[in-house]
Structures are given as C-alpha cells and as structure tokens.
Design a protein around this motif. Structure first.
Motif, PDB file in Angstrom:
ATOM      1  N   UNK A  18       0.975  -1.363   0.089  1.00  0.00           N
ATOM      2  CA  UNK A  18      -0.048  -0.109  -0.140  1.00  0.00           C
ATOM      3  C   UNK A  18       0.817   1.206  -0.033  1.00  0.00           C
ATOM      4  N   UNK A  19       2.118   1.151   0.339  1.00  0.00           N
ATOM      5  CA  UNK A  19       2.945   2.308   0.392  1.00  0.00           C
ATOM      6  C   UNK A  19       3.818   2.253  -0.612  1.00  0.00           C
ATOM      7  N   UNK A  20       3.463   1.819  -1.846  1.00  0.00           N
ATOM      8  CA  UNK A  20       4.426   2.125  -3.114  1.00  0.00           C
ATOM      9  C   UNK A  20       4.973   3.449  -3.337  1.00  0.00           C
ATOM     10  N   UNK A  21       3.846   4.121  -3.568  1.00  0.00           N
ATOM     11  CA  UNK A  21       4.234   5.632  -4.023  1.00  0.00           C
ATOM     12  C   UNK A  21       5.079   6.312  -2.991  1.00  0.00           C
ATOM     13  N   UNK A  22       4.910   6.091  -1.720  1.00  0.00           N
ATOM     14  CA  UNK A  22       5.741   6.675  -0.705  1.00  0.00           C
ATOM     15  C   UNK A  22       7.226   6.337  -0.926  1.00  0.00           C
ATOM     16  N   UNK A  23       7.141   4.973  -1.022  1.00  0.00           N
ATOM     17  CA  UNK A  23       8.617   4.175  -1.351  1.00  0.00           C
ATOM     18  C   UNK A  23       9.311   4.477  -2.408  1.00  0.00           C
ATOM     19  N   UNK A  24       8.574   4.859  -3.482  1.00  0.00           N
ATOM     20  CA  UNK A  24       9.349   5.442  -4.639  1.00  0.00           C
ATOM     21  C   UNK A  24       9.841   6.939  -4.408  1.00  0.00           C
ATOM     22  N   UNK A  25       9.163   7.699  -3.935  1.00  0.00           N
ATOM     23  CA  UNK A  25       9.627   8.937  -3.568  1.00  0.00           C
ATOM     24  C   UNK A  25      10.853   8.843  -2.364  1.00  0.00           C
ATOM     25  N   UNK A  26      10.882   8.005  -1.491  1.00  0.00           N
ATOM     26  CA  UNK A  26      12.010   7.750  -0.615  1.00  0.00           C
ATOM     27  C   UNK A  26      13.328   7.310  -1.447  1.00  0.00           C
ATOM     28  N   UNK A  27      12.862   6.137  -2.411  1.00  0.00           N
ATOM     29  CA  UNK A  27      14.043   5.675  -3.205  1.00  0.00           C
ATOM     30  C   UNK A  27      14.655   6.768  -3.943  1.00  0.00           C
ATOM     31  N   UNK A  28      13.853   7.610  -4.659  1.00  0.00           N
ATOM     32  CA  UNK A  28      14.627   8.632  -5.336  1.00  0.00           C
ATOM     33  C   UNK A  28      15.497   9.731  -4.599  1.00  0.00           C
ATOM     34  N   UNK A  29      15.034   9.994  -3.346  1.00  0.00           N
ATOM     35  CA  UNK A  29      15.856  10.921  -2.676  1.00  0.00           C
ATOM     36  C   UNK A  29      17.121  10.156  -2.132  1.00  0.00           C
ATOM     37  N   UNK A  30      16.812   8.941  -1.775  1.00  0.00           N
ATOM     38  CA  UNK A  30      18.274   8.058  -1.494  1.00  0.00           C
ATOM     39  C   UNK A  30      19.310   8.134  -2.420  1.00  0.00           C
ATOM     40  N   UNK A  31      18.786   7.938  -3.406  1.00  0.00           N
ATOM     41  CA  UNK A  31      19.663   7.635  -4.779  1.00  0.00           C
ATOM     42  C   UNK A  31      20.157   9.119  -5.127  1.00  0.00           C
ATOM     43  N   UNK A  32      19.421  10.239  -5.236  1.00  0.00           N
ATOM     44  CA  UNK A  32      20.123  11.346  -5.388  1.00  0.00           C
ATOM     45  C   UNK A  32      21.037  11.607  -4.178  1.00  0.00           C
ATOM     46  N   UNK A  33      20.727  11.373  -3.000  1.00  0.00           N
ATOM     47  CA  UNK A  33      21.759  11.841  -1.851  1.00  0.00           C
ATOM     48  C   UNK A  33      23.173  10.972  -1.993  1.00  0.00           C
ATOM     49  N   UNK A  34      22.936   9.598  -2.310  1.00  0.00           N
ATOM     50  CA  UNK A  34      24.134   8.655  -2.622  1.00  0.00           C
ATOM     51  C   UNK A  34      24.861   9.245  -3.743  1.00  0.00           C
ATOM     52  N   UNK A  35      24.293   9.661  -4.876  1.00  0.00           N
ATOM     53  CA  UNK A  35      24.944  10.023  -6.183  1.00  0.00           C
ATOM     54  C   UNK A  35      25.806  11.404  -5.717  1.00  0.00           C
ATOM     55  N   UNK A  36      25.071  12.149  -4.919  1.00  0.00           N
ATOM     56  CA  UNK A  36      25.768  13.404  -4.436  1.00  0.00           C
ATOM     57  C   UNK A  36      27.096  13.191  -3.652  1.00  0.00           C
ATOM     58  N   UNK A  37      26.953  11.846  -2.892  1.00  0.00           N
ATOM     59  CA  UNK A  37      28.234  11.585  -1.893  1.00  0.00           C
ATOM     60  C   UNK A  37      29.330  10.954  -3.009  1.00  0.00           C
ATOM     61  N   UNK A  38      28.982  10.728  -4.082  1.00  0.00           N
ATOM     62  CA  UNK A  38      29.848  10.073  -5.196  1.00  0.00           C
ATOM     63  C   UNK A  38      29.954   8.536  -5.243  1.00  0.00           C
ATOM     64  N   UNK A  39      28.661   8.048  -5.075  1.00  0.00           N
ATOM     65  CA  UNK A  39      28.449   6.506  -5.386  1.00  0.00           C
ATOM     66  C   UNK A  39      27.980   6.371  -6.629  1.00  0.00           C
ATOM     67  N   UNK A  40      27.977   5.043  -7.289  1.00  0.00           N
ATOM     68  CA  UNK A  40      27.368   4.829  -8.500  1.00  0.00           C
ATOM     69  C   UNK A  40      26.119   4.198  -8.071  1.00  0.00           C
ATOM     70  N   UNK A  41      25.094   4.848  -8.462  1.00  0.00           N
ATOM     71  CA  UNK A  41      23.626   4.368  -7.868  1.00  0.00           C
ATOM     72  C   UNK A  41      22.794   3.763  -8.884  1.00  0.00           C
ATOM     73  N   UNK A  42      22.157   2.667  -8.827  1.00  0.00           N
ATOM     74  CA  UNK A  42      21.049   2.324  -9.822  1.00  0.00           C
ATOM     75  C   UNK A  42      19.860   2.113  -8.835  1.00  0.00           C
ATOM     76  N   UNK A  43      18.704   2.401  -9.255  1.00  0.00           N
ATOM     77  CA  UNK A  43      17.331   2.397  -8.590  1.00  0.00           C
ATOM     78  C   UNK A  43      16.531   1.219  -9.241  1.00  0.00           C
ATOM     79  N   UNK A  44      16.021   0.423  -8.270  1.00  0.00           N
ATOM     80  CA  UNK A  44      15.464  -0.750  -8.733  1.00  0.00           C
ATOM     81  C   UNK A  44      14.266  -1.028  -8.003  1.00  0.00           C
ATOM     82  N   UNK A  45      13.205  -1.565  -9.000  1.00  0.00           N
ATOM     83  CA  UNK A  45      12.014  -2.061  -8.345  1.00  0.00           C
ATOM     84  C   UNK A  45      12.121  -3.528  -7.916  1.00  0.00           C
TER      85      UNK A  45
END
Length: 321
Positions: A18-45
């Motif tokens: 039931x929380x899919x949409x919230x999870x997608x928003x969380x995932x994008x924020x985490x991916x952006x933060x880790x990319x900014x920290x210099x990591x190579x990031x892939x976002x997956x369902x």
C-alpha cells in the motif's frame, strides 16, 4: 578501495504494498543523496528480475527504501542475506520483530519501556466470537478513547482514533482492511515524537527528536505526505529531561528489537514526561516530508553524509565478515 572511491549501490524502491508511492519517493531521495556523495547508484523495483540481477551484478551494497510488507516484513531481507549481498539496515529476523506491532510492544514492555495497554484481535476471532460480544469486552477493558490500528504496516494506514464508542466497529473494519490482525490500544494524549537512531559502526546514536503537530489533530497518511498539513519542530520543543528519556527509550527499542544501521522509533510523551512506545520502523520514510531527513538536518548533517556513511559502514561490515 580508498575512502574517495564511490561504491556501486543498488537502491530498492517501489514494491506492491500500500506504500508503493511513498517508497518510490524515498528511493529517489536516497539515490540522489548517494549520487551526491560520489557513489554509482542504480534504482530498482523489487520485481521478478531483481534477484537474478543482484546475483549477476553483485553490487557493493543494497540500500532498501521499501516501505510496507515489500521490505519490512523480513522476507526480502532474508533473501538478500542468502544471496550474500551487503544490505543497509536490519536483518530479516529483526524486521519481523518490529513489523509486528504486538510483538514489538511486548518485547519493549519486558525491557521496561512504557507501552499503552491494548487488546490484539485477529479477524478470524472477531468473526467467530461475534463482533458485538468482542467489542463489548473491549469497551469494558479499555474504557475511554482508544486507537485502532493494523498489527503491521506503516504510514498510519488503517489507523483510527476512536473518541466516540459507536465509531469502534467502523474502525475495526478499517484496520482489518490492511491486516488480518488489529490492535486496540488505550489512547495516550500528549506530544508525538519521532526519534531517528543511526549506527555507522560506533554504536546507536539518537538524533534530535522531531515533534509532530498535525493541523487536523491526527498524524494520518495525508498529514505525513502532503506538505503543509503538519508542523514539525526539529528539534522538539519539549524539555531536556523529557527528550533525554525519549532518546534513551529509542535506543532501548533499537537494541531490544535487534535493529541495525537505521531506525525510527515513535512515541507519545504524556503530561508526566513519560515516553510511550508506539512503533519502530526498520525502513522509515525518507521522502521530502519525512521525519528522518528532518532529524538529520537538526543534527547539523545532511542526507548525503548520513546515507553515505551507512553505505560505507555496511560495506566495511561485509568485508570484515
């Protein structure tokens, strides 16, 4: 690998809960933060191709941002452990302890943390024993205002504050929509706090408590994820003694449940200053309106630093094993 070299991180977000949409928003924020920290990031369902993908790709670290049963019931976490993929966060066993609100509450009560008095009801028992008879016992035992909620799940979905006793049957139906077991607990009136616990290898630390003041009076799903519906105070306006007690209780919850790396523990602090445990979240919301990012900011840090540290400590832990 030097500290300056980035890791290959797979962030998991989405799922079918039931929380899919919230999870997608969380995932994008985490991916952006880790990319900014210099990591190579892939976002997956987490779909049917995920496990073969991970087995083939062998990322350095997986960072789950899966809310609801997709990530928090322990199933996927067990599979990731079986694959030998280093994963930020708690083990499957610890996730199951926190996922079940009755189990978590029982363990915390045994550890000396205040937990609201409650009655746990399965949907099957509710039907077999007769709704009218069951609710009569509930009313007699838990007189006054109560909170009805699913025994598992997050984002306040299926949660109802019952102030009028005639609303109890409808609240039960709402809770059973989200889980086969419901919890009816005595309502604690006070200040709602969320305390983020972070451990990057030196032991769990409680970040500044975030105080929650919903405009509508109840911190429900809409208030959690729609900007402007809740006022947050980070750090909380409560006194030092109350905040210290809540922070200590959050650490006890994190350790008692066997959680790891990152958790968020929710409390109501009553007029006497007692923090009452509500629930623990092993994969808390990390969206733009979520509580963990507010706590990180209140601590004088940022998402890139904290998530990056979690990724590196997870990789170091796996390398040391």
């Amino acid at each position: 690998m030097s500290e300056s070299e980035g890791l290959y991180v797979v962030v998991l977000a989405g799922g079918i809960s039931h929380e899919r949409d919230v999870s997608l928003r969380s995932g994008r924020r985490v991916a952006d933060a880790l990319t900014a920290a210099g990591h190579r990031v892939v976002l997956r369902d987490p779909d049917a191709a995920l496990l073969p993908f991970l087995a083939s790709e062998r990322p350095d670290v997986v960072f789950p941002a899966l809310h609801g049963s997709s990530g928090e019931d322990g199933s996927l976490l067990d599979l990731l452990a079986a694959l030998g993929v280093p994963t930020v966060g708690s083990s499957g066993a610890a996730a199951r302890r926190a996922w079940s609100k009755p189990v978590a509450s029982s363990l915390l009560a045994e550890a000396g943390v205040a937990v609201p008095e409650s009655i746990v009801l399965s949907h099957e028992a509710f039907r077999e024993l007769g709704a009218a008879s069951v609710l009569q016992v509930v009313r007699e035992k838990l007189d006054g205002e109560v909170v009805v909620k699913p025994a598992s799940g997050g984002s306040a979905q299926g949660v109802t504050v019952v102030t009028q006793i005639e609303d109890l049957p409808r609240a039960m139906v709402e809770a059973f929509t989200y889980a086969d077991v419901a919890v009816v607990e005595r309502r604690i009136v006070g200040t709602e706090l969320a305390i983020t616990v972070v451990d990057t290898g030196d032991g769990p630390t409680a970040l500044p408590a975030v105080e929650i003041e919903p405009t509508a009076g109840t911190y429900g799903f809409q208030a959690r994820y729609n900007a402007g519906e809740t006022t947050f105070y980070a750090p909380s306006r409560l006194g030092a003694a109350e905040l210290a007690a809540a922070s200590d209780a959050a650490i006890v919850a994190h350790q008692t449940l066997g959680l790891r790396d990152l958790s968020r523990v929710d409390f109501i602090v009553d007029a006497t200053g007692t923090p009452w445990f509500l629930e623990a979240n092993v994969i808390p919301g990390l969206t733009e309106t979520s509580l963990v990012p507010l706590a990180i900011e209140a601590a004088g840090s940022d998402a890139a630093t904290v998530y990056g540290s979690l990724v590196r400590s997870t990789h170091a832990r796996a390398t040391a094993d």
